[in-house]
Enzyme design. Structure first.
Site, PDB file in Angstrom:
ATOM      1  N   ALA A   9       0.924  -1.391   0.063  1.00 26.97           N
ATOM      2  CA  ALA A   9      -0.412  -0.230  -0.313  1.00 26.97           C
ATOM      3  C   ALA A   9       1.012   1.610   0.079  1.00 26.97           C
ATOM      4  O   ALA A   9       0.440   2.450   0.671  1.00 26.97           O
ATOM      5  CB  ALA A   9      -0.187   0.015   1.337  1.00 26.97           C
ATOM      6  N   ARG A  15      -3.032   8.964 -10.300  1.00 26.10           N
ATOM      7  CA  ARG A  15      -3.803   9.385 -10.851  1.00 26.10           C
ATOM      8  C   ARG A  15      -5.819   9.581 -10.164  1.00 26.10           C
ATOM      9  O   ARG A  15      -6.840   9.793 -11.024  1.00 26.10           O
ATOM     10  CB  ARG A  15      -3.838   8.038 -12.487  1.00 26.10           C
ATOM     11  N   GLN A  75       8.331   1.901   3.699  1.00 27.83           N
ATOM     12  CA  GLN A  75       8.936   1.537   2.316  1.00 27.83           C
ATOM     13  C   GLN A  75       8.910   2.838   1.831  1.00 27.83           C
ATOM     14  O   GLN A  75       8.355   3.734   1.683  1.00 27.83           O
ATOM     15  CB  GLN A  75       8.340   0.723   1.171  1.00 27.83           C
ATOM     16  N   TYR A 103      -2.841  -6.990  -2.255  1.00 27.49           N
ATOM     17  CA  TYR A 103      -2.859  -5.619  -2.931  1.00 27.49           C
ATOM     18  C   TYR A 103      -3.437  -4.969  -2.150  1.00 27.49           C
ATOM     19  O   TYR A 103      -4.722  -4.873  -2.210  1.00 27.49           O
ATOM     20  CB  TYR A 103      -2.563  -5.419  -4.759  1.00 27.49           C
ATOM     21  N   GLY A 104      -2.985  -2.852  -1.691  1.00 23.78           N
ATOM     22  CA  GLY A 104      -3.807  -2.748  -1.135  1.00 23.78           C
ATOM     23  C   GLY A 104      -4.895  -1.869  -1.663  1.00 23.78           C
ATOM     24  O   GLY A 104      -6.252  -1.931  -1.415  1.00 23.78           O
ATOM     25  N   ARG A 315     -28.548   6.060  13.100  1.00 23.40           N
ATOM     26  CA  ARG A 315     -27.156   6.416  13.770  1.00 23.40           C
ATOM     27  C   ARG A 315     -26.199   5.223  14.478  1.00 23.40           C
ATOM     28  O   ARG A 315     -27.295   4.565  15.083  1.00 23.40           O
ATOM     29  CB  ARG A 315     -26.236   7.921  13.925  1.00 23.40           C
ATOM     30  N   TYR A 348     -35.341  13.604  17.595  1.00 24.58           N
ATOM     31  CA  TYR A 348     -34.037  13.090  18.015  1.00 24.58           C
ATOM     32  C   TYR A 348     -34.080  12.258  19.002  1.00 24.58           C
ATOM     33  O   TYR A 348     -34.285  13.038  20.395  1.00 24.58           O
ATOM     34  CB  TYR A 348     -33.039  14.403  17.672  1.00 24.58           C
ATOM     35  N   ARG A 422     -44.626  23.760  31.115  1.00 19.87           N
ATOM     36  CA  ARG A 422     -44.954  24.369  29.880  1.00 19.87           C
ATOM     37  C   ARG A 422     -45.493  25.700  31.071  1.00 19.87           C
ATOM     38  O   ARG A 422     -46.104  25.493  31.965  1.00 19.87           O
ATOM     39  CB  ARG A 422     -45.679  23.675  29.354  1.00 19.87           C
TER      40      ARG A 422
HETATM   41  C1  UD1 Z   1       1.779  -5.325 -10.656  1.00 18.82           C
HETATM   42  C2  UD1 Z   1       2.390  -6.518 -11.226  1.00 18.82           C
HETATM   43  C3  UD1 Z   1       1.799  -6.895 -12.635  1.00 18.82           C
HETATM   44  C4  UD1 Z   1       0.369  -7.257 -12.116  1.00 18.82           C
HETATM   45  C5  UD1 Z   1      -0.444  -5.803 -12.218  1.00 18.82           C
HETATM   46  C6  UD1 Z   1      -1.808  -6.293 -11.341  1.00 18.82           C
HETATM   47  C7  UD1 Z   1       5.198  -6.483 -10.672  1.00 18.82           C
HETATM   48  C8  UD1 Z   1       6.289  -6.229 -11.260  1.00 18.82           C
HETATM   49  N1  UD1 Z   1       3.876  -6.481 -11.874  1.00 18.82           N
HETATM   50  O1  UD1 Z   1       2.343  -4.428 -11.771  1.00 18.82           O
HETATM   51  O2  UD1 Z   1       2.871  -8.425 -12.819  1.00 18.82           O
HETATM   52  O3  UD1 Z   1      -0.166  -8.021 -13.972  1.00 18.82           O
HETATM   53  O4  UD1 Z   1       0.606  -5.779 -10.419  1.00 18.82           O
HETATM   54  O5  UD1 Z   1      -2.086  -4.983 -10.659  1.00 18.82           O
HETATM   55  O6  UD1 Z   1       4.766  -6.975  -9.299  1.00 18.82           O
HETATM   56  N2  UD1 Z   1       3.763  -0.852  -4.286  1.00 18.82           N
HETATM   57  C9  UD1 Z   1       4.398  -0.788  -3.542  1.00 18.82           C
HETATM   58  N3  UD1 Z   1       5.543  -0.059  -3.379  1.00 18.82           N
HETATM   59  C10 UD1 Z   1       6.318  -0.593  -4.681  1.00 18.82           C
HETATM   60  C11 UD1 Z   1       6.293  -0.695  -6.024  1.00 18.82           C
HETATM   61  C12 UD1 Z   1       4.622  -1.008  -5.815  1.00 18.82           C
HETATM   62  O7  UD1 Z   1       3.903  -0.411  -2.637  1.00 18.82           O
HETATM   63  O8  UD1 Z   1       6.957  -0.142  -4.536  1.00 18.82           O
HETATM   64  C13 UD1 Z   1       2.556  -1.231  -4.293  1.00 18.82           C
HETATM   65  C14 UD1 Z   1       1.043  -0.596  -5.463  1.00 18.82           C
HETATM   66  O9  UD1 Z   1       0.881   0.575  -4.351  1.00 18.82           O
HETATM   67  C15 UD1 Z   1       0.589  -1.181  -6.303  1.00 18.82           C
HETATM   68  C16 UD1 Z   1       0.798  -2.612  -6.233  1.00 18.82           C
HETATM   69  O10 UD1 Z   1       2.270  -2.192  -5.196  1.00 18.82           O
HETATM   70  O11 UD1 Z   1      -0.258  -1.558  -4.613  1.00 18.82           O
HETATM   71  C17 UD1 Z   1       0.892  -2.943  -7.222  1.00 18.82           C
HETATM   72  O12 UD1 Z   1       2.043  -2.012  -7.629  1.00 18.82           O
HETATM   73  P1  UD1 Z   1       1.950  -1.696  -9.416  1.00 18.82           P
HETATM   74  O13 UD1 Z   1       2.796  -0.531  -9.238  1.00 18.82           O
HETATM   75  O14 UD1 Z   1       0.675  -1.071  -9.451  1.00 18.82           O
HETATM   76  O15 UD1 Z   1       2.465  -2.750 -10.283  1.00 18.82           O
HETATM   77  P2  UD1 Z   1       1.779  -2.945 -11.873  1.00 18.82           P
HETATM   78  O16 UD1 Z   1       3.075  -2.698 -12.453  1.00 18.82           O
HETATM   79  O17 UD1 Z   1       0.380  -2.819 -11.723  1.00 18.82           O
END
Ligand code: UD1
Ligand code: MG
Length: 450
Positions: A9, A15, A75, A103-104, A315, A348, A422
């Site tokens: 993450a 983008r 990182q 992946y996050g 709520r 309320y 009242r």
């Molecule tokens: C990556 C995969 C690709 C796969 C795709 C699926 C690699 C080299 N490639 O490519 O094979 O098809 O995901 O979506 O693994 N992130 C970090 N630190 C970094 C780099 C990335 O935390 O240094 C995290 C990003 O935030 C993201 C995920 O890892 O959540 C994937 O990184 P991203 O740069 O999107 O990889 P892709 O080029 O899409």
């Protein structure tokens, strides 16, 4: 084998065009990162390590708010997915078991898919989650020989022939943790992107004679979010699936496309949901309840037979017992409403207990906040609260007591008593007629004068 999760993450999410880190953008009211953490929960992870980078403090706070036992590592520079995973190494130094990389920004991996990944490690050293892509675009390609995954080639580095492969990498990887880090040690960055690719561990494992395989899932599960447009699509995909799930579970949705659900919305069968209802996180509704149109619920519980709305707001901390009725323009917060109680119009009720069978008239307000602190209101069973009563908390209304309409109740009321607070009514015979005559005469004079 024990399991740990490593959730990447650290990416910026350029983008998204946002001040908020990408993984904290929400789907169905919850950050994507939380969806990823929750999908991994099926593996009963002993350790969850989130690799944060951009806006690491915000990511850390959100992670720990959801799971105080998680570990967040930083990182500092995003040098690639292998480098990101390597940051989790110290946190897993004493861990002996399987590591699963998620992946996050990929929130929809299904629990059952992760179980299949786990099972694949019974027979293989490395398992990668792949999918048949309708449009393989820039995904990494899985190069298979029968059931063996030989290597993964990133789009940028692929030949024409490799680009023709439609089996793509989702990013989810599983291996024994010690092996994973050992393989990562061998990963370099001599490639088209100049990054340390996690995907390289497959070729490295095969070169050592280890086995690797691909588990596959539906493409919809692997949907990643890179832009607001993706986020909107992800939200829509989530809603479509969640609504279909409820219909299958025996819930009636009069207009499914207008009902918004959260990841953890639970609704029992034979409950009716009218159009335009929004469920925030943490809502449970039992069987046989009715949620009427334009209601908004979060962090609350509705029991069997309850009727809520139209136009009601429940709520966090609203707990409704069986057969409670909450009507239009009523807001309930942090309050237990006991069986059969009715709060039907324009009220309320916050920081309160409402006893069984109590009836709160239109416009009843618990004045729970003094500007600094919140105070509790207790309403006994079968009490009848007259319309437009202000209950100035802390205050307690005894069982079976009544308050007169328009009362401002500032002290406790005994059981079965009637409390009136009242100004008494004063009546002046003939006075209205005199007043009308006087006013009409005045109007006539001013019109003549102008
Ligand atoms: C990556 C995969 C690709 C796969 C795709 C699926 C690699 C080299 N490639 O490519 O094979 O098809 O995901 O979506 O693994 N992130 C970090 N630190 C970094 C780099 C990335 O935390 O240094 C995290 C990003 O935030 C993201 C995920 O890892 O959540 C994937 O990184 P991203 O740069 O999107 O990889 P892709 O080029 O899409
Ligand atoms: Mg990506």
């Amino acid at each position: 084998m024990k399991t740990s999760l490593i959730i990447l993450a650290a990416g910026k999410g350029t983008r998204m065009n946002s001040d908020l880190p990408k993984v904290l953008h929400t789907i169905a009211g919850e950050p994507m990162l939380i969806h990823a953490m929750e999908s991994g929960r099926v593996l009963e992870p002993e350790l969850t390590v989130v690799v944060a980078g951009h806006s690491a403090e915000q990511v850390r706070a959100a992670t720990l708010a959801h799971d105080p036992d998680a570990t967040v590592v930083e990182q500092e520079e995003q040098l690639g997915t292998a480098h990101a995973v390597a940051q989790a190494r110290p946190a897993l130094a004493d861990f002996d078991g399987m590591a699963v990389v998620l992946y996050g920004d990929t929130p929809f991996i299904q629990p059952e898919t992760l179980e299949r990944m786990q099972a694949a490690l019974d027979h293989h050293d490395v398992a990668v989650l792949g999918f048949q892509a309708a449009d393989p675009a820039r995904y990494g390609r899985l190069v298979m020989q029968g059931d063996t995954l030989e290597r993964i080639v990133e789009f940028k580095d692929a030949t024409e022939a490799e680009r023709a492969i439609t089996l793509c990498n989702s990013g989810v990887v599983a291996a024994r943790a010690d092996l994973l880090f050992e393989l990562i040690d061998g990963v370099g960055n001599d490639n088209a992107a100049g990054e340390y690719y996690l995907t390289d561990i497959v070729g490295l494992a095969r070169a050592r004679g280890l086995s690797a395989t691909a588990v596959t899932c539906d493409e919809a599960e692997t949907m990643g979010v890179n832009s607001r447009a993706d986020l909107a699509l992800a939200n829509a995909a989530f809603q479509t699936r969640a609504r279909a799930g409820l219909l299958e579970d025996g819930v009636t949705l009069m207009a499914p496309e207008t009902v918004y659900l959260a990841r953890d919305t639970y609704i029992g069968r034979d409950t009716l949901i009218e159009p335009n209802v929004v469920f925030g996180p943490g809502v449970t509704v039992e069987s046989g309840a009715t949620i009427r149109a334009f209601s908004h619920l979060e962090g609350c519980h509705v029991s069997r037979g309850g009727i809520v709305g139209p136009y009601a707001r429940l709520r966090p901390g609203a707990e409704l017992a069986e057969d409670v009725r909450i009507g239009n323009f009523v807001e309930i917060k942090n309050a237990q409403v006991a069986e059969g109680a009715k709060i039907n119009h324009l009220s309320y009720v916050g920081d309160a207990f409402v006893g069984a069978g109590a009836n709160l008239g239109a416009g009843t307000i618990t004045c729970n906040y003094d500007g600094v602190m919140k105070h509790h209101t207790h309403i006994g069973a079968r009490a009848f609260i007259g319309s437009n009563t202000m209950l100035v908390a802390p205050v307690s209304i005894g069982e079976g007591a009544m308050t007169g309409s328009g009362s401002v109740i500032t002290s406790d009321v005994e059981p079965d008593a009637l409390a009136l607070a009242r100004a008494p009514q004063v009546e002046k015979p003939g006075m209205a007629r005199k007043l009308f005559e006087m006013l009409k005469a005045k109007k006539a004079r001013t019109q003549r004068g102008s």
